[in-house]
Design an enzyme around this catalytic site. Structure first.
Site, PDB file in Angstrom:
ATOM      1  N   TYR A 121     112.149 -37.339  30.437  1.00  0.00           N
ATOM      2  CA  TYR A 121     112.857 -36.147  29.992  1.00  0.00           C
ATOM      3  C   TYR A 121     114.162 -36.446  29.252  1.00  0.00           C
ATOM      4  O   TYR A 121     114.941 -35.543  28.987  1.00  0.00           O
ATOM      5  CB  TYR A 121     113.131 -35.241  31.193  1.00  0.00           C
ATOM      6  CG  TYR A 121     111.868 -34.822  31.919  1.00  0.00           C
ATOM      7  CD1 TYR A 121     111.023 -33.856  31.378  1.00  0.00           C
ATOM      8  CD2 TYR A 121     111.502 -35.409  33.126  1.00  0.00           C
ATOM      9  CE1 TYR A 121     109.857 -33.478  32.027  1.00  0.00           C
ATOM     10  CE2 TYR A 121     110.330 -35.033  33.777  1.00  0.00           C
ATOM     11  CZ  TYR A 121     109.512 -34.070  33.222  1.00  0.00           C
ATOM     12  OH  TYR A 121     108.352 -33.700  33.867  1.00  0.00           O
ATOM     13  N   TYR A 496     107.936 -26.263  33.880  1.00  0.00           N
ATOM     14  CA  TYR A 496     108.879 -26.090  34.990  1.00  0.00           C
ATOM     15  C   TYR A 496     110.086 -27.005  34.829  1.00  0.00           C
ATOM     16  O   TYR A 496     111.092 -26.828  35.510  1.00  0.00           O
ATOM     17  CB  TYR A 496     108.183 -26.332  36.330  1.00  0.00           C
ATOM     18  CG  TYR A 496     108.135 -27.777  36.782  1.00  0.00           C
ATOM     19  CD1 TYR A 496     108.983 -28.239  37.787  1.00  0.00           C
ATOM     20  CD2 TYR A 496     107.242 -28.680  36.214  1.00  0.00           C
ATOM     21  CE1 TYR A 496     108.942 -29.557  38.213  1.00  0.00           C
ATOM     22  CE2 TYR A 496     107.191 -29.996  36.636  1.00  0.00           C
ATOM     23  CZ  TYR A 496     108.045 -30.429  37.638  1.00  0.00           C
ATOM     24  OH  TYR A 496     108.001 -31.743  38.045  1.00  0.00           O
ATOM     25  N   ARG A 497     110.007 -27.995  33.950  1.00  0.00           N
ATOM     26  CA  ARG A 497     111.140 -28.818  33.553  1.00  0.00           C
ATOM     27  C   ARG A 497     110.774 -29.436  32.211  1.00  0.00           C
ATOM     28  O   ARG A 497     109.604 -29.488  31.833  1.00  0.00           O
ATOM     29  CB  ARG A 497     111.467 -29.891  34.607  1.00  0.00           C
ATOM     30  CG  ARG A 497     110.385 -30.933  34.797  1.00  0.00           C
ATOM     31  CD  ARG A 497     110.582 -31.773  36.047  1.00  0.00           C
ATOM     32  NE  ARG A 497     111.695 -32.691  35.977  1.00  0.00           N
ATOM     33  CZ  ARG A 497     111.874 -33.702  36.829  1.00  0.00           C
ATOM     34  NH1 ARG A 497     111.001 -33.916  37.805  1.00  0.00           N
ATOM     35  NH2 ARG A 497     112.912 -34.498  36.722  1.00  0.00           N
TER      36      ARG A 497
END
Length: 539
Positions: A121, A496-497
């Protein structure tokens, strides 16, 4: 001082900031760098001097060479939009408070990280260029472990390896619950991102209990029972009194969390891991439908991983060992290579926990259900030392491993993760698999995925693996994840992320009312917008 708005500053990009960074006279701050848009070189140097007075010169990184590790990321950034201006590493809450005072005075944007190992991420890179990294790695104390209650209180720089070593050294009968690269990851950081692990304590935020937070103005808040004088229940009771506020400090930029409490899993008397092997890609729906009732009634209590063969192979093999032609690796090629490793096209890992008697009673029921779905249920003995089985056995018993970092070698060091959520229903799983393969194929990328099956939901973890050293591949990877976010979102499957490059895009899928509420909270708690601007799309 520029009259640009905060959003203008965030979006001004590298070109404008680089112009401000071009010096006339050489200095330690010189070089190709990106400064906060509203600070010129002299103003930034003044800020750096103030920060050095707080934490010591050796813990402020403000030249291109020392800042380089904070700019490293495996995720695509073809336009150079996520380059930090520097980093500062405090050692205490008091130093954090002093840094925030400086940041408020100079409107210095600070991007907070715990260990900066959020690999799929963006690692430590900020949502927009020019932010200074607030690196909390030096705050690395395990403050308390309660051997009776199985609770922990830690600082941001503590890793799962640190926690594991502490439990072993003190011979405490508890397991930790780890994400896939646990040794280098912070329990505090992973919990704040609402990450998951693979034991019955796999929902990390659910197992969290109490926080200490420094607000943007320096105010110190302890949530739950932590604000009660002489409290002995801070890590024992989650809710406290009045509104429950812990959640607003997860996946947000409303404060700097400096301590986190959470629960440890009591070591069970017995533990038995399993793998269910399915040979056809189309079996994905049957697997999910077979697993759902066991997760809902907690007969299978841990977060279940349903691993695609391509992802599994990437852990220990490079792509050219399997396929050296253009386009995605064909399913038939993946199938044949996986079969030689003892793997199927889908490999579902779960475990039974409790006493020997409980496990013996539940195992036949589980076996029947998965054999009826067309799967082959295999135990540790039957897998005979298989390295993939052993890896997941370790995860499901709170052991540590870095083996999944191997996936970054699959295609040249580039990786970003798209993580849409769906109900744990077979028909939705099949539709997601088909859509993901379609979009990845458009960009000549492989379907390297895992499904994490919770009680009623599943996370489709889609890893976009590409060659980071090839600009065209980086551009394709960036375009691919943006198309995935948009197209899946149109079907109601939001992430969700997400990584730093797509935070604003994902936030837009949750509606304007949601974004407006977050903006009101942000304005109230951080009126100068110094804390991690752009995180989760909150300016």
């Amino acid at each position: 001082m520029s009259s640009l708005s905060r959003r203008d500053m965030m979006r001004a990009g590298v070109a404008g900031a680089a112009a401000l960074a071009t010096p006339a006279i050489a200095s330690p701050l010189d070089g190709p760098r990106v400064l906060p848009v509203h600070l010129d070189r002299a103003a930034f140097a003044s800020v750096v001097a103030e920060l050095r007075a707080i934490v010591g010169a050796e813990w402020v990184f403000a030249d291109p060479e020392s800042t380089l590790p904070y700019a490293k990321s495996f995720t695509p950034d073809p336009r150079g939009e996520h380059i930090p201006s520097g980093a500062v590493a405090p050692a205490s809450v008091e130093q954090v408070q002093a840094i925030l005072k400086v940041a408020n005075r100079h409107k210095l944007p600070l991007w907070t990280v715990s260990t900066g190992k959020n690999m799929g991420y963006g690692c430590a890179t900020p949502a927009s260029s020019g932010q200074m990294i607030l690196d909390l790695k030096r705050m690395n104390r395990i403050i308390a472990i309660d051997a009776d209650l199985g609770t922990a209180l830690v600082e941001p720089g503590v890793t799962y390896q640190d926690l594991h070593d502490y439990l072993v050294a003190h011979d405490l009968p508890f397991w930790i619950d780890v994400p896939t690269v646990g040794p280098i990851v912070s329990p505090l950081g992973n919990t704040l991102e609402r990450g998951v692990g693979y034991t019955p304590y796999g929902d990390h935020f659910f197992m969290q209990c109490g926080m200490e937070v420094v607000l943007a103005d320096g105010t110190l808040v302890r949530t739950g029972m932590g604000s009660v004088k002489n409290s002995t229940t801070w890590q024992a009771f989650k809710w406290g009194y009045g509104p429950y506020v812990d959640g607003i400090f997860t996946q947000s930029n409303f404060g700097v969390v400096t301590k986190l409490g959470f629960w440890l899993m009591p070591k069970p008397p017995a533990f038995k891991p399993f793998m269910v092997r399915h040979d056809a890609m189309g079996d994905v729906a049957r697997i999910v439908d077979a697993m759902r009732p066991f997760r809902m009634n907690n007969l299978i209590p841990n977060v279940v991983l349903m691993m695609g063969a391509a992802y599994q192979l990437a852990m220990f093999h490079r792509r050219e060992e399997i396929w050296d032609k253009p386009g995605p690796v064909p399913d038939a090629v993946i199938h044949d290579f996986a079969r030689r490793q003892g793997l199927g096209m889908w490999n579902t890992y779960f475990a039974l926990y409790g006493t020997e008697e409980i496990i013996a009673a539940v195992e036949p029921i589980v076996r029947h259900a998965f054999e009826s779905s067309g799967g082959e249920v295999l135990t540790e003995q039957e897998m005979g030392g298989n390295k993939w089985f052993n890896h997941h056995k370790n995860l499901m018993s709170g052991q540590l491993s870095l083996e999944e970092k191997g996936i970054m070698r699959w295609r040249g060091g580039g990786m970003t993760c798209f993580a849409p959520v769906a109900p744990a229903k077979g028909e939705e799983t099949s539709a997601q698999t088909e859509l993901a393969k379609q979009i990845l194929g458009k960009y000549d990328l492989d379907y390297s995925v895992a499904y994490a099956i919770g009680g009623r939901e599943l996370h489709h973890l889609i890893f976009i693996l590409y060659d980071k050293s090839v600009p065209e591949e980086e551009r394709k990877a960036d375009a691919c994840i943006r198309e995935m976010v948009t197209t899946f979102g149109e079907r109601g499957w939001a992430a969700y992320r997400t990584g730093v490059a797509t935070m604003d895009l994902v936030a837009s899928q949750y509606g304007e009312a949601n974004r407006a509420l977050n903006a009101r909270l942000k304005q109230a708690l951080d009126p100068n917008h110094i804390l991690s601007p752009g995180k989760q799309g909150i300016a």
